[in-house]
Scaffold this motif. Sequence first.
Motif, PDB file in Angstrom:
ATOM      1  N   ALA A 193       0.763  -1.346  -0.012  1.00 23.19           N
ATOM      2  CA  ALA A 193       0.133   0.000   0.105  1.00 23.19           C
ATOM      3  C   ALA A 193       0.722   1.206  -0.155  1.00 23.19           C
ATOM      4  O   ALA A 193       0.759   2.214  -0.628  1.00 23.19           O
ATOM      5  N   ALA A 194       2.065   1.245   0.828  1.00 24.18           N
ATOM      6  CA  ALA A 194       2.705   2.447   1.010  1.00 24.18           C
ATOM      7  C   ALA A 194       3.609   2.632  -0.541  1.00 24.18           C
ATOM      8  O   ALA A 194       3.655   3.659  -0.816  1.00 24.18           O
ATOM      9  N   TRP A 195       4.059   1.518  -1.066  1.00 24.60           N
ATOM     10  CA  TRP A 195       4.691   1.559  -2.357  1.00 24.60           C
ATOM     11  C   TRP A 195       3.560   2.257  -3.396  1.00 24.60           C
ATOM     12  O   TRP A 195       4.227   3.144  -4.001  1.00 24.60           O
ATOM     13  N   VAL A 196       2.559   1.710  -3.597  1.00 23.69           N
ATOM     14  CA  VAL A 196       1.645   2.351  -4.340  1.00 23.69           C
ATOM     15  C   VAL A 196       1.316   3.807  -4.159  1.00 23.69           C
ATOM     16  O   VAL A 196       1.179   4.498  -5.045  1.00 23.69           O
ATOM     17  N   ALA A 197       1.116   4.103  -2.980  1.00 20.34           N
ATOM     18  CA  ALA A 197       0.841   5.340  -2.583  1.00 20.34           C
ATOM     19  C   ALA A 197       2.088   6.324  -2.877  1.00 20.34           C
ATOM     20  O   ALA A 197       1.952   7.459  -3.522  1.00 20.34           O
ATOM     21  N   GLU A 198       3.190   5.859  -2.831  1.00 15.89           N
ATOM     22  CA  GLU A 198       4.627   6.781  -3.065  1.00 15.89           C
ATOM     23  C   GLU A 198       4.671   6.831  -4.740  1.00 15.89           C
ATOM     24  O   GLU A 198       5.447   7.858  -4.955  1.00 15.89           O
ATOM     25  N   GLN A 199       4.099   6.060  -5.251  1.00 13.97           N
ATOM     26  CA  GLN A 199       4.531   5.860  -6.803  1.00 13.97           C
ATOM     27  C   GLN A 199       3.681   7.364  -7.472  1.00 13.97           C
ATOM     28  O   GLN A 199       4.284   7.910  -8.561  1.00 13.97           O
ATOM     29  N   GLY A 200       2.779   7.908  -6.667  1.00 14.16           N
ATOM     30  CA  GLY A 200       2.008   8.983  -7.083  1.00 14.16           C
ATOM     31  C   GLY A 200       1.253   8.680  -8.346  1.00 14.16           C
ATOM     32  O   GLY A 200       0.996   9.364  -9.322  1.00 14.16           O
ATOM     33  N   PHE A 201       0.689   7.343  -8.463  1.00 15.02           N
ATOM     34  CA  PHE A 201      -0.285   6.881  -9.431  1.00 15.02           C
ATOM     35  C   PHE A 201      -1.215   7.882  -9.608  1.00 15.02           C
ATOM     36  O   PHE A 201      -1.921   8.348  -8.463  1.00 15.02           O
ATOM     37  N   ASN A 202      -1.885   7.890 -10.627  1.00 14.42           N
ATOM     38  CA  ASN A 202      -3.184   8.526 -10.846  1.00 14.42           C
ATOM     39  C   ASN A 202      -4.236   7.690 -10.085  1.00 14.42           C
ATOM     40  O   ASN A 202      -4.324   6.530 -10.570  1.00 14.42           O
ATOM     41  N   PRO A 203      -5.032   8.031  -8.886  1.00 20.68           N
ATOM     42  CA  PRO A 203      -5.945   7.145  -8.206  1.00 20.68           C
ATOM     43  C   PRO A 203      -6.964   6.446  -9.468  1.00 20.68           C
ATOM     44  O   PRO A 203      -7.285   5.390  -9.085  1.00 20.68           O
ATOM     45  N   TRP A 204      -7.243   7.435 -10.003  1.00 17.52           N
ATOM     46  CA  TRP A 204      -8.263   6.766 -11.071  1.00 17.52           C
ATOM     47  C   TRP A 204      -8.244   5.775 -12.018  1.00 17.52           C
ATOM     48  O   TRP A 204      -8.755   4.621 -12.230  1.00 17.52           O
ATOM     49  N   LEU A 205      -6.569   5.928 -12.388  1.00 16.56           N
ATOM     50  CA  LEU A 205      -6.100   4.922 -13.107  1.00 16.56           C
ATOM     51  C   LEU A 205      -6.041   3.597 -12.448  1.00 16.56           C
ATOM     52  O   LEU A 205      -6.121   2.436 -12.976  1.00 16.56           O
ATOM     53  N   VAL A 206      -5.509   3.668 -11.121  1.00 15.39           N
ATOM     54  CA  VAL A 206      -5.206   2.337 -10.366  1.00 15.39           C
ATOM     55  C   VAL A 206      -6.530   1.899  -9.831  1.00 15.39           C
ATOM     56  O   VAL A 206      -6.676   0.694 -10.232  1.00 15.39           O
ATOM     57  N   MET A 207      -7.553   2.779  -9.957  1.00 14.35           N
ATOM     58  CA  MET A 207      -9.128   2.038  -9.854  1.00 14.35           C
ATOM     59  C   MET A 207      -9.513   1.268 -11.112  1.00 14.35           C
ATOM     60  O   MET A 207     -10.207   0.153 -11.123  1.00 14.35           O
ATOM     61  N   ALA A 208      -9.208   1.785 -12.235  1.00  9.50           N
ATOM     62  CA  ALA A 208      -9.419   1.208 -13.378  1.00  9.50           C
ATOM     63  C   ALA A 208      -8.555  -0.177 -13.701  1.00  9.50           C
ATOM     64  O   ALA A 208      -9.420  -1.427 -13.944  1.00  9.50           O
ATOM     65  N   VAL A 209      -7.529  -0.183 -13.172  1.00 11.76           N
ATOM     66  CA  VAL A 209      -6.669  -1.314 -13.192  1.00 11.76           C
ATOM     67  C   VAL A 209      -7.168  -2.429 -12.442  1.00 11.76           C
ATOM     68  O   VAL A 209      -7.387  -3.541 -12.639  1.00 11.76           O
ATOM     69  N   VAL A 210      -7.476  -2.094 -11.060  1.00 10.61           N
ATOM     70  CA  VAL A 210      -8.044  -3.037 -10.103  1.00 10.61           C
ATOM     71  C   VAL A 210      -9.379  -3.520 -10.658  1.00 10.61           C
ATOM     72  O   VAL A 210      -9.610  -4.764 -10.663  1.00 10.61           O
ATOM     73  N   LEU A 211     -10.308  -2.634 -11.260  1.00 11.11           N
ATOM     74  CA  LEU A 211     -11.381  -3.212 -11.745  1.00 11.11           C
ATOM     75  C   LEU A 211     -11.360  -4.035 -12.713  1.00 11.11           C
ATOM     76  O   LEU A 211     -12.126  -5.288 -12.990  1.00 11.11           O
ATOM     77  N   VAL A 212     -10.586  -3.922 -13.549  1.00 12.18           N
ATOM     78  CA  VAL A 212     -10.277  -4.685 -14.820  1.00 12.18           C
ATOM     79  C   VAL A 212      -9.692  -5.882 -14.396  1.00 12.18           C
ATOM     80  O   VAL A 212      -9.973  -7.147 -14.803  1.00 12.18           O
ATOM     81  N   PHE A 213      -8.517  -5.914 -13.418  1.00 12.00           N
ATOM     82  CA  PHE A 213      -8.233  -7.014 -12.846  1.00 12.00           C
ATOM     83  C   PHE A 213      -9.255  -8.097 -12.263  1.00 12.00           C
ATOM     84  O   PHE A 213      -9.300  -9.338 -12.245  1.00 12.00           O
TER      85      PHE A 213
END
Lengths: 440, 180
Positions: A310-330
Motif C-alpha cells: 500500500a505504501a509503495w503504491v501511494a509513493e509512486q504517485g499514480f493517478n488514483p483513477w487509473l489505479v481504480m481502473a486497473v483494479v476493476l479490470v483485474f
Amino acid sequence: MTPIVLGLIGFPIVLVLIFLRVPIGLAMLGVGIAGSAMITGSLNPVMAQFKNLTYSTYANESLSVVPLFLLMGQFATLGGLSAGLFRAAASWLGHRKGGMAMAAIGASAGFGAICGSSLATAATMGRVALPELKKYGYSDALATGAIAAGGTLGILIPPSIILVIFAVLTEQNIAKLFMAAFVPGILAALGYMLVTAVYVRVWPEGGGVRPRASYRRRLHEFLAIWPVLLVFVMVIGGIYTGIFTPTEAAAVGAAGTGLIALAQGSLDFDKVIGAILATATSTAMIFLIVLGAAALNGFFALSQMPQVAAAWVAEQGFNPWLVMAVVLVFYLIMGCVMDSLSMILLTVPIIYPMMLGLDFGLPPDEFSIWFGILVLIVVEVGLITPPVGMNLFIINAMSPGTRMTETYRGVLPFVVSDIVRTAILVAFPPITLFMVWLLF
Amino acid sequence: MFRDGSRLERFTYGLAKWTAVAGGVALLAMITIVIASIIGRAFIWAGLKPIMGDYELVGIGMGFAAFSFIPWAHFERGHALVSILTDLFSTRVNAWILVITDMMMVVAAVFIAWRLWLGMLDKFRYHETTILLGMPLGWAYALGLIGAVVLIPVSVFVLGRSFTYALAGKREPHKSGDVL
C-alpha cells in the motif's frame, strides 16, 4: 528470506494451488499456516492460534447472517415466489417488444430482493421463465442471455451475501452497504431491460410479443405478490431503519419465506431437509474460504506485505483513477475464472488497504462503501462472462438444444451494459452514496 | 468398499447428512430464538421482554451448525475450486489431483479437530464463560467439535472413494454440490 519476500511469494503460490484445483479455502489455509510458521520460525504460534481461530471464525454472530439468508433463498424458491413474480412482471411488460425477456429481468430483480444469491435466482427464474420465453418465440440466445444476466440481480440487489462478507472483511456497516447497493441494483435491472429493448430492435427475430393484459389482470397479478413485498419491506426496511440488526432481519426473512412456503403447501419433510442440506453445502463452502482467508491474512499481516504494498503504491504517485481502473479490470478478468466470493476473500485484504491510501476525494468510510459496491458489481460480471460464468452454465443446461456459443452471444450485450454502468458509478460516486447520505 | 451404494458409502452418507441436518435444526432454533426476542422487545409495554443473551445463543448455535455442515459439503464435493486449467489435463491426471487434494483435506480435518480439542480443554481448564449468560465456553467448543470430529472419518472415506476411482482410471461422478 525476509518476511516481506515470503508475503510476496505467498500470494502467487496460493494462486498456483488454486489453479491446480486445490479447493480454494484449503489452499489459503495451507499457505497461511506454512507462511506464518516460516516467518516466526516455529510452528508453535500457529498451533496456539488454531486452538481458537477455527471456533471464533465459525461461531461468529455476524457471519450467522450468511446461512440465514441462504435458507431464506431456499424457502423463497420452494414457496414458488418466482412464478408469481414472473406472472406479475409479464402482465405489465409482456406485450412490449422484448417484453417477456424484460419481465424475466424484472422478476429476477424482485426475487433478488428476497434472495442473496445469484445462482439461486438464475436457477429458479430459469425454471419459471425459460419455457414461457420459448413459447412466445424468443431466440435461445436472448432467452438464456437475459435470464443469466437477470440472475446477477440476486446479489446486486440487497440482501447480498457477498456484501456481508465484504462488510466483515473491511469492518464496514452492513446496513450502509445494503443501502448503497440499492440504486446501483435498480440501475442494473433498468440497464438490462434497455439492452433487451435495443436487442429486439436490432434483431427483431430475437423476441416475440404476448397479447396485452387488462389492467384488472395486471392489478390482480401485482397484488398476488404481496408476500414478497412484505418480506422485502420487513428485511430490508428493518435493516435500513435500524429496527433489526442484520442477523435479526435475516432470521425474520428466513421465517417469513418459510411461512410462505408452508402456506403454499410446498413444504413437506423432505423439502425442508433438502433446503437445509443446500444451505449446509453453501455455508460450509463459504466458511471454509473465510477460515482460509483468516489464516492467510494472519500470515500476510505478519509479513507486513499489505502495508508495504500500500505504501509503495501511494509513493509512486499514480493517478488514483487509473489505479481504480486497473483494479476493476483485474477483477473482471479474475472473475472469468474464479467465483466471486473466493476472489473477494483472497484479494480484498491486500487491495483494499492499497486503495484506501489513494485520494478519491471521499472520506475513508464513504470510500469503503463505494469501493465495496464497485467490486461487487465487477466480480458479479464474472458470473455471466465466458468461459466459466456459472449463471450461463445453469441456464444453458436448462435449455436443451441451445449451444453454449449462442448463450455467450446472447449475454454479451448485457455484459456491455454492466461495464458501462460500472464506468458511470466510478465517475459519479454520489449515485452510490446518496442513499447512505440520505438515511444516515 | 468405497463404491457408490456400498455399506460403507451408505453409512458415511448418512453420517454426513444427518450431522448437517442437526446443524440445520440448530439454525431453525436460532431463528426461533431471535424472533422470540424481537417479539419480546416489541411488547415490552405488555410485560414481555427480549431473551437475555440471545446473541450468545445465536453465536453458540452458529458454531455448532457451521462445523456440522462441513462433512456434508465435503462428501458432496461442494467446495469452491477452479478447474479451468485442469480441464485441459487427462481424466487420469485429474483423478490423481483429486486424491492429493482429498489427502490435504484429511490432514486439515485432523489438524482442525485436534487444535479445537485442545482449545476446548483450555476453556474448561480456565472456566471461561460467555459474558451475559455465564455459559461455559468449553461446552460451546464441544458442540463445534462434533462436526469437526465427524469430518475425519468422512474425509477418509472421500479419500478412499477418489483413490478407488483413480486406480480404475475413471472420473468420479459429479455430485450435486450446490454453489453460490
